[in-house]
Design an enzyme around this catalytic site. Structure first.
Site, PDB file in Angstrom:
ATOM      1  N   HIS A 147       0.824  -1.214   0.000  1.00 17.19           N
ATOM      2  CA  HIS A 147       0.000   0.000   0.000  1.00 17.19           C
ATOM      3  C   HIS A 147       0.852   1.255   0.000  1.00 17.19           C
ATOM      4  O   HIS A 147       2.060   1.207   0.147  1.00 17.19           O
ATOM      5  CB  HIS A 147      -0.965  -0.011   1.195  1.00 17.19           C
ATOM      6  CG  HIS A 147      -0.291   0.009   2.537  1.00 17.19           C
ATOM      7  ND1 HIS A 147       0.149   1.170   3.119  1.00 17.19           N
ATOM      8  CD2 HIS A 147      -0.010  -0.982   3.405  1.00 17.19           C
ATOM      9  CE1 HIS A 147       0.681   0.893   4.307  1.00 17.19           C
ATOM     10  NE2 HIS A 147       0.607  -0.418   4.497  1.00 17.19           N
ATOM     11  N   CYS A 163       2.945  -4.876   6.665  1.00 17.70           N
ATOM     12  CA  CYS A 163       2.715  -4.628   5.238  1.00 17.70           C
ATOM     13  C   CYS A 163       3.946  -4.005   4.591  1.00 17.70           C
ATOM     14  O   CYS A 163       4.817  -3.481   5.263  1.00 17.70           O
ATOM     15  CB  CYS A 163       1.531  -3.687   5.061  1.00 17.70           C
ATOM     16  SG  CYS A 163      -0.021  -4.370   5.685  1.00 17.70           S
TER      17      CYS A 163
END
Length: 193
Positions: A147, A163
């Protein structure tokens, strides 16, 4: 040009032309090696369209043909939260909605409990401008994402909750290039730092 074929050179040039010039697209100046760059990896076992995150380098590679790739700088999960493995991009979202996981809330309730019902997408959202949702081989959401981030200074560090993050400008570029169903390998960390 030992080791290079005409096809490899042409593929590399095509990747170079496709790689955007995004070095000054955000307010933080990143080291050159963290800006999108066409590279020749020499890895013919990494297939076109696949993504490889190499955490010790803080690089993400979007593979092209014959070992050519676009290399992006990333931030990765901090110690104890980075999870290696092979995943599939099952969903993509622009300006994604976000909700912290229960384990994030337990680890740091002062920071995350206020978002237990979620946060709409936008410039202040921790997932940034785009998100690729990683699922396991059984089709289950792993809650791992590739992301964007509104904190570009974190590129090149291990600070996230697991992440891989790119600058918002870079993730917008990656998002347009990645297909649903792409394989993502989050390589194991070799260093313990």
């Amino acid at each position: 040009m030992t080791g290079y074929t005409r096809r490899t050179i042409i593929t590399g040039l095509a990747m170079a032309l496709a790689a955007p010039t995004l070095a000054r697209a955000h307010q933080v100046t990143l080291p050159d090696h963290f800006n999108p760059t066409a590279v020749q990896t020499g890895r013919t076992d990494w297939l076109p369209g696949d993504i490889h995150v190499v955490p010790d380098e803080f690089h993400l590679y979007l593979m092209g043909k014959d070992g050519a790739a676009i290399r992006y700088g990333v931030g990765v999960g901090r110690k104890g939260l980075y999870e290696s493995g092979v995943f599939t991009v099952a969903r993509k979202a622009k300006w994604p909605w976000w909700r912290p996981t229960q384990s994030m809330i337990r680890r740091d309730p002062g920071k995350y409990a206020k978002y237990k019902n979620g946060m709409k997408g936008g410039p202040n959202n921790p997932l940034g401008a785009r998100a690729l949702y990683l699922h396991d081989d059984q089709g289950r959401d792993t809650y791992l994402r590739i992301h964007g981030t509104n904190a570009p200074s974190t590129i090149g560090s291990a600070v996230s909750n697991g992440c891989a993050r790119l600058t918002n400008e870079h993730v917008k570029d990656l998002y347009e290039r990645v297909e649903i169903g792409a394989r993502v390998t989050l390589h194991p960390k070799v260093t313990t730092a």
